[in-house]
Design a protein around this motif. Structure first.
Motif, PDB file in Angstrom:
ATOM      1  N   UNK A 137      23.134 106.352  44.314  1.00  0.00           N
ATOM      2  CA  UNK A 137      22.770 104.969  44.012  1.00  0.00           C
ATOM      3  C   UNK A 137      23.919 104.020  44.327  1.00  0.00           C
ATOM      4  N   UNK A 138      25.157 104.418  43.940  1.00  0.00           N
ATOM      5  CA  UNK A 138      26.313 103.544  44.158  1.00  0.00           C
ATOM      6  C   UNK A 138      26.598 103.341  45.633  1.00  0.00           C
ATOM      7  N   UNK A 139      26.281 104.357  46.447  1.00  0.00           N
ATOM      8  CA  UNK A 139      26.517 104.239  47.882  1.00  0.00           C
ATOM      9  C   UNK A 139      25.385 103.488  48.582  1.00  0.00           C
ATOM     10  N   UNK A 140      24.197 103.517  47.989  1.00  0.00           N
ATOM     11  CA  UNK A 140      23.039 102.874  48.612  1.00  0.00           C
ATOM     12  C   UNK A 140      22.954 101.401  48.247  1.00  0.00           C
ATOM     13  N   UNK A 141      23.204 101.078  46.982  1.00  0.00           N
ATOM     14  CA  UNK A 141      23.078  99.710  46.508  1.00  0.00           C
ATOM     15  C   UNK A 141      24.461  99.113  46.246  1.00  0.00           C
ATOM     16  N   UNK A 142      24.823  98.108  47.056  1.00  0.00           N
ATOM     17  CA  UNK A 142      26.114  97.449  46.905  1.00  0.00           C
ATOM     18  C   UNK A 142      26.057  96.506  45.707  1.00  0.00           C
ATOM     19  N   UNK A 143      27.100  96.460  44.870  1.00  0.00           N
ATOM     20  CA  UNK A 143      27.093  95.544  43.725  1.00  0.00           C
ATOM     21  C   UNK A 143      26.915  94.092  44.167  1.00  0.00           C
ATOM     22  N   UNK A 144      26.285  93.307  43.315  1.00  0.00           N
ATOM     23  CA  UNK A 144      26.061  91.887  43.577  1.00  0.00           C
ATOM     24  C   UNK A 144      26.934  91.077  42.621  1.00  0.00           C
ATOM     25  N   UNK A 145      27.595  90.059  43.160  1.00  0.00           N
ATOM     26  CA  UNK A 145      28.455  89.233  42.316  1.00  0.00           C
ATOM     27  C   UNK A 145      27.609  88.392  41.374  1.00  0.00           C
ATOM     28  N   UNK A 146      28.103  88.188  40.171  1.00  0.00           N
ATOM     29  CA  UNK A 146      27.350  87.466  39.138  1.00  0.00           C
ATOM     30  C   UNK A 146      27.016  86.033  39.562  1.00  0.00           C
ATOM     31  N   UNK A 147      27.813  85.446  40.460  1.00  0.00           N
ATOM     32  CA  UNK A 147      27.527  84.085  40.931  1.00  0.00           C
ATOM     33  C   UNK A 147      26.190  84.020  41.661  1.00  0.00           C
ATOM     34  N   UNK A 148      25.725  85.171  42.149  1.00  0.00           N
ATOM     35  CA  UNK A 148      24.478  85.186  42.901  1.00  0.00           C
ATOM     36  C   UNK A 148      23.233  85.316  42.060  1.00  0.00           C
ATOM     37  N   UNK A 149      23.374  85.713  40.794  1.00  0.00           N
ATOM     38  CA  UNK A 149      22.198  85.960  39.960  1.00  0.00           C
ATOM     39  C   UNK A 149      21.235  84.767  39.869  1.00  0.00           C
ATOM     40  N   UNK A 150      21.728  83.541  39.622  1.00  0.00           N
ATOM     41  CA  UNK A 150      20.787  82.409  39.539  1.00  0.00           C
ATOM     42  C   UNK A 150      20.032  82.179  40.843  1.00  0.00           C
ATOM     43  N   UNK A 151      20.701  82.341  41.980  1.00  0.00           N
ATOM     44  CA  UNK A 151      20.058  82.117  43.276  1.00  0.00           C
ATOM     45  C   UNK A 151      19.022  83.196  43.567  1.00  0.00           C
ATOM     46  N   UNK A 152      19.333  84.422  43.169  1.00  0.00           N
ATOM     47  CA  UNK A 152      18.385  85.519  43.361  1.00  0.00           C
ATOM     48  C   UNK A 152      17.152  85.294  42.498  1.00  0.00           C
ATOM     49  N   UNK A 153      17.368  84.852  41.257  1.00  0.00           N
ATOM     50  CA  UNK A 153      16.251  84.590  40.353  1.00  0.00           C
ATOM     51  C   UNK A 153      15.354  83.475  40.896  1.00  0.00           C
ATOM     52  N   UNK A 154      15.979  82.402  41.407  1.00  0.00           N
ATOM     53  CA  UNK A 154      15.200  81.285  41.964  1.00  0.00           C
ATOM     54  C   UNK A 154      14.379  81.755  43.159  1.00  0.00           C
ATOM     55  N   UNK A 155      15.016  82.547  44.031  1.00  0.00           N
ATOM     56  CA  UNK A 155      14.312  83.040  45.228  1.00  0.00           C
ATOM     57  C   UNK A 155      13.155  83.952  44.844  1.00  0.00           C
ATOM     58  N   UNK A 156      13.383  84.826  43.857  1.00  0.00           N
ATOM     59  CA  UNK A 156      12.344  85.767  43.445  1.00  0.00           C
ATOM     60  C   UNK A 156      11.156  85.044  42.794  1.00  0.00           C
ATOM     61  N   UNK A 157      11.451  84.103  41.908  1.00  0.00           N
ATOM     62  CA  UNK A 157      10.377  83.358  41.234  1.00  0.00           C
ATOM     63  C   UNK A 157       9.589  82.528  42.240  1.00  0.00           C
ATOM     64  N   UNK A 158      10.300  81.891  43.178  1.00  0.00           N
ATOM     65  CA  UNK A 158       9.627  81.089  44.207  1.00  0.00           C
ATOM     66  C   UNK A 158       8.725  81.964  45.069  1.00  0.00           C
ATOM     67  N   UNK A 159       9.206  83.185  45.358  1.00  0.00           N
ATOM     68  CA  UNK A 159       8.422  84.114  46.160  1.00  0.00           C
ATOM     69  C   UNK A 159       7.104  84.472  45.464  1.00  0.00           C
TER      70      UNK A 159
END
Length: 233
Positions: free
Chosen positions: A7-29
């Motif tokens: 899992x650690x090699x497949x999924x690269x960690x995401x910086x916490x600064x990105x969480x709000x943008x990811x949430x907005x993109x997902x909800x909009x989708x």
């Protein structure tokens, strides 16, 4: 290999600064997909890209006195003597500057080029010109830090680009920082300028690809040794 390692090699960690943008993109989708199914797939691709943009992979930083490592992923776009921005208070004499341009597909987490103490943090509002242009150093929005240790003092400037509209800096004055430690992030396409003592011989060339926290920009110890030999001869 264990499941955790996989899992650690497949999924690269995401910086916490990105969480709000990811949430907005997902909800909009989800909302767009509810009204028109094809938009869901377009939104899903954009959401995956936002996750990719804010990735924060681990890096292995070389630790040796005198090494200056790249503060950013990207390519070397400019290199040569230049006067540091006035707000850094590093004097009016030219220093060796290496500029690294980050496109929207590069990892945008910025790392300290060397260990030391943060002597200055200075933000300056400005324009949003193409970050690859030389005049972007003077006219664009930027945030600079000065790092100092017993051996030297360098400046690192985060410069907003044509798309970028937000510079994030995690450090404060008088804090200590290690080489390769995260100190900031820029959204979404930008540039990092590193100012080193004049006479420094960069270990990179124009167009070379840099890896933040790993690629070596210069070896100040080697530079000093070569200068000493030159003076003796």
């Amino acid at each position: 290999m264990s499941l955790a390692d996989t899992i650690s090699k497949t999924f690269v960690p995401i910086h916490r600064e990105g969480y709000p943008f990811i949430a907005i993109a997902a909800i909009s989708t989800i909302i767009l997909g509810w009204f028109f199914a094809p938009l869901f797939w377009i939104g899903l691709i954009l959401t995956v890209w936002v996750c990719y943009f804010f990735r924060d992979p681990p890096r292995v930083t070389p630790v040796r006195d005198g090494l200056i490592v790249s503060p950013a992923d990207g390519t070397v776009c400019l290199m040569g003597p230049a006067v540091p921005p006035k707000e850094l208070d590093m004097g009016e004499e030219p220093m060796m500057r290496v500029c690294i341009f980050m496109n929207v597909f590069n990892c945008h987490v910025n790392r300290a080029p060397m260990q030391g103490r943060i002597k200055r943090v200075a933000y300056k509002a400005g324009k949003f010109l193409n970050a690859e242009l030389d005049k972007a150093s003077e006219h664009n929005e930027r945030n600079g830090i000065v790092i100092e240790n017993d051996d030297t003092r360098i400046g690192v400037v985060q410069i907003a680009g044509l798309v970028a509209r937000r510079i994030v800096c995690f450090v404060k004055e008088d804090e200590t920082i290690s080489a390769g430690e995260r100190f900031g992030l820029i959204r979404f396409g930008s540039r990092l300028d590193v100012y080193m003592p004049l006479g420094t011989k960069p270990s990179v060339s124009l167009g070379q690809t840099m890896v933040s926290g790993e690629s070596i920009l210069a070896d100040l110890k080697a530079t000093n040794q070569s200068d000493a030999i030159s003076r003796v001869s």
